[in-house]
Design an enzyme around this catalytic site. Structure first.
Site, mmCIF file in Angstrom:
data_model
loop_
_atom_site.group_PDB
_atom_site.id
_atom_site.type_symbol
_atom_site.label_atom_id
_atom_site.label_comp_id
_atom_site.label_asym_id
_atom_site.label_seq_id
_atom_site.Cartn_x
_atom_site.Cartn_y
_atom_site.Cartn_z
ATOM 1 N N TYR A 21 0.832 -1.210 0.000
ATOM 2 C CA TYR A 21 0.000 0.000 0.000
ATOM 3 C C TYR A 21 0.869 1.264 0.000
ATOM 4 O O TYR A 21 0.615 2.216 -0.745
ATOM 5 C CB TYR A 21 -0.888 -0.074 1.237
ATOM 6 N N LYS A 68 0.899 4.062 -2.836
ATOM 7 C CA LYS A 68 0.469 5.424 -2.495
ATOM 8 C C LYS A 68 1.565 6.445 -2.765
ATOM 9 O O LYS A 68 1.289 7.574 -3.145
ATOM 10 C CB LYS A 68 0.040 5.472 -1.021
#
Ligand code: NAI
Length: 297
Positions: free
Chosen positions: A166, A170
């Site tokens: 993640y 991101k």
């Protein structure tokens, strides 16, 4: 000063069936934007789907007097991204705003991270933004106007346990945003990102007492500003949660220079290399490269 308005502007919001995307949609719709409510309607880990999520949201917006169409394609494939943009073109004939908000989580400590946990997270967050934004960007360039807001995260910008997948996706969106800002500049296309903090189904199990302060509706004003005609910035990242908003930037220290640089120089001058006094915030690669030049005189 007049309120920011979006009359006639067409906005695609991905993952708008709940959480933050729902609030972004309600705010933009209340100010006259024409919306594509995209949502696959799956679980937090990205499994499953439910067409009802986007459709219920469209009903809610229409009930409040707004205009919206539902789209249940996944952002995770090129075909899905193209179809989402086509939904906007079919319904409203143009696309002015893309809010890349769809997201999933598959957390695991790094030693247990696997392609099955890594790939879908990249597919939705990072590639998903590419899949939706590229066909929209082509239209924005033709019309000489566009606003792109992508959803980054402090997990990538600053680091958080269990989120190599993640966090990397991101932070990838920050690079995506900065390059889009450079490429979009001459077409009046502005690209920015947010790092939100809000109580949603994604965060409810980890938020604790702070959750009461973190109404997702308090993130949407920043998205709305960055999506507006008046947006004065591009290539930037804003931290936003609970009514607080701040800029996050990539800075570079003044550094150390020796034309015969050795590993021992690095060891012995580490404090100087890391010294945050007088740092610079380059807006693009050319400005960063220019920081080398005084050393080479
Ligand atoms: P959420 O789980 O309520 O919203 C995410 C939405 O994306 C869901 O409605 C889901 O159905 C949709 N979605 C997932 N995969 C999709 C796909 N392939 N295609 C289309 N839609 C898809 O969670 P939340 O918190 O509203 O998250 C929104 C964004 O904000 C995400 O990108 C998340 O990573 C990011 N974020 C949220 C934070 C928070 O504090 N809530 C912190 C940092 C980032």
């Amino acid at each position: 000063m007049a309120e920011l308005g979006y009359d006639g502007k067409v906005a695609i919001i991905t993952g708008a069936g709940g959480g933050l995307g729902r609030q972004h949609a309600l705010l933009l719709a209340s100010r006259g934007a024409l919306l594509v409510i995209n949502d696959l309607g799956g679980a937090v880990d990205g499994t499953g789907s439910d067409k009802g999520a986007a459709e219920r949201m469209v009903d809610e917006i229409k009930g409040l007097g707004g205009e919206a169409v539902a789209d249940t394609n996944s952002v995770a494939t090129p075909e899905g991204g193209a179809a989402i943009v086509q939904t906007a073109l079919d319904a409203f004939g143009r696309v002015d705003i893309v809010v890349n908000n769809a997201g999933i989580l598959r957390d695991k400590a790094f030693t247990n991270m696997s392609p099955e946990l890594m790939n879908p997270v990249f597919d939705v967050h990072l590639k998903g933004a590419f899949h939706v934004t590229q066909p929209a960007f082509v239209k924005m360039r033709e019309q000489g106007y566009g606003r792109i807001v992508s959803t980054s995260s402090a997990a990538g910008l600053f680091g958080n346990f269990g989120q190599t997948n993640y966090g990397a996706a991101k932070m990838g969106l920050v690079g995506f945003t900065r390059v889009l800002a450079v490429e979009g500049a001459k077409y009046n296309i502005k690209a920015n990102a947010i790092a939100p903090l809000a109580l949603t189904r994604m965060t409810e199990s980890i938020m604790g007492p702070l959750g009461d302060k973190l109404d997702p509706a308090l993130v949407s004003p920043v998205v709305a500003y960055l999506a507006s005609e008046e947006c004065a910035v591009s290539g930037e990242v804003y931290s936003v949660g609970g009514g607080r908003v701040a800029r996050i930037f990539v800075g570079e220290t003044k550094g150390f220079f020796d034309p015969a640089l050795s590993p021992e120089h690095v060891r012995d001058h580490l404090d100087e290399i890391r010294d945050e006094q007088g740092y610079a915030v380059p807006a693009n690669l050319a400005e960063e490269t220019a920081l080398f030049l005084p050393s080479f005189k």
